[in-house]
Each structure stands twice: as C-alpha cells, then as structure tokens.
Design a protein around this motif. Sequence first.
Motif, short mmCIF file in Angstrom:
data_model
loop_
_atom_site.label_atom_id
_atom_site.label_comp_id
_atom_site.label_asym_id
_atom_site.label_seq_id
_atom_site.Cartn_x
_atom_site.Cartn_y
_atom_site.Cartn_z
N TYR A 6 0.84 -1.20 0.00
CA TYR A 6 0.00 0.00 0.00
C TYR A 6 0.87 1.24 0.00
N PHE A 9 2.36 1.87 -3.57
CA PHE A 9 1.41 2.41 -4.55
C PHE A 9 0.90 3.78 -4.14
N LEU A 10 0.93 4.06 -2.84
CA LEU A 10 0.59 5.42 -2.40
C LEU A 10 1.65 6.40 -2.88
N TYR A 12 3.40 5.95 -5.48
CA TYR A 12 3.40 5.92 -6.95
C TYR A 12 2.23 6.69 -7.56
N ARG A 13 1.37 7.26 -6.73
CA ARG A 13 0.18 7.93 -7.28
C ARG A 13 0.52 9.00 -8.31
N ALA A 16 1.82 7.53 -11.44
CA ALA A 16 0.75 6.85 -12.20
C ALA A 16 -0.02 7.84 -13.06
#
Length: 235
Positions: A6, A9-10, A12-13, A16
Amino acid sequence: MKGLLYKEFLLYRGYALIMLWVYAMISFLCISMPIIGFEADALMVLLTLFYWVIFAFVGFLTSELFRKDERQSWNSFVTSLPGAAKSAVQCKYYTMLIIHLVTLFGLFVLDCIVVGVANDLACSALIAVVMIFCWRMFMNAMELPFILRFGYVSGMWVKGTVLLIILTGVVVYGLFGDISFFVEGNVLQKIKDFFLNGNAIWILALFPYITVGAYYLSYRISLKLYQKGAENYEQ
C-alpha cells in the motif's frame, strides 16, 4: 506485506498520473496512424517503437521508488522487525511486477484497438509487446540486487555500464563485422523471417521462462544482500 505494498502504490500515485497521460497521448497517436493510412508493416514497426518507449518510461518511474526508500532510519526500522526485511524485498519485486503487468495489459488492449481500426491483423505488435515486457523484467532482475545492495545511484551505474558494453559490442560489430544483412534487400522482411523461422522461434518461446527464472533468482540474491545494503544508506 500488504501495508508495504500500500505504501509503494501510495508513493506511486503521482507517477501513475504521469504514466496515464503518456499512455493516453501515445494511444491517440497509435490509433490515428491506421486512420491516416499507414501500411501494415510500417504501422507494426511504429507500434513496437511506441511500446518500447512506454515500457522504458515505466521502468524509469518505478526505479524512483527505490530512491525514496534509501533512508537509513526507515531501513533500520524495517530490518529490526521479524520477517520485515524479507517482506520489504518481496514488496519491491511484487511492485515492479504488478506495474509492468498492468502496462502489458494496457498495451494489449491498445494493440487490439489499433488492429480493429486498421482491420488488418498484420499490423499487430503483440509478440513485440510480450518480448519487450520480458526484456524489461529481465533487466529488472539484473539491476535490482545491485540497487538493493549499493543504492539507487550505484545500481543505475551498473545498469548503464551493462548497456554501454552492449552498445560498444554493436558498434564494434558494425565497424568490423558482416553487415550485409542490414544493407541488402528488405531489412524489415529479413528481421521478420529471422524471428519466425524454425531456428529462432524456440528462442522467443523460451525467453519468458528464462525471464521468470532470472526474476526469482534475482529475488533470492536480493534477500541476502538487502540488509547489508540498508546499513550503508544515508540518514
């Protein structure tokens, strides 16, 4: 493990969103080309080039995740928890794999749309997509142990050195080797014939399995190197 994923990917926001914008722009160009009237062979070559650019861009963005974690305080905390060092390494490998698989799926969808618009299966570059994906994962398998052991900058130097050696070999061969293959006749057709003949197709078929093996071996090596590398990270 789920918490670490988590966190990745937090972080990587923002990347993204950049990746989605690049994907949208390249998708627009790819879908426009058959409408404009590109030939199937030329369209396939351009699609392969665009797909390579997207994977290279994804590789650059994902490598930034390592630089964000190169803090000794964070890694000292992680390595002090039971089993957390193993989870931290697993998290990096899973993150890279998930992001590249999502990219692979996105390009698969884009390729299907382009083929539908062109109404010509000959322009499809799906084989190239799979090979580029495997190549990217193979390169990740080569560089991740160095990044986790010596840090992001040193890992990138190692990667750059490997690419420089390959490029040097290509240049030397171009100067002293037989390059008649590239200057006589239809080069694109020769390349297609080479990869689709019985002598080369088995290499393409084995490459995904080689990539899986290399990625797993890289993970096992990184497990042994991560803690030593974390001791050398900056405060």
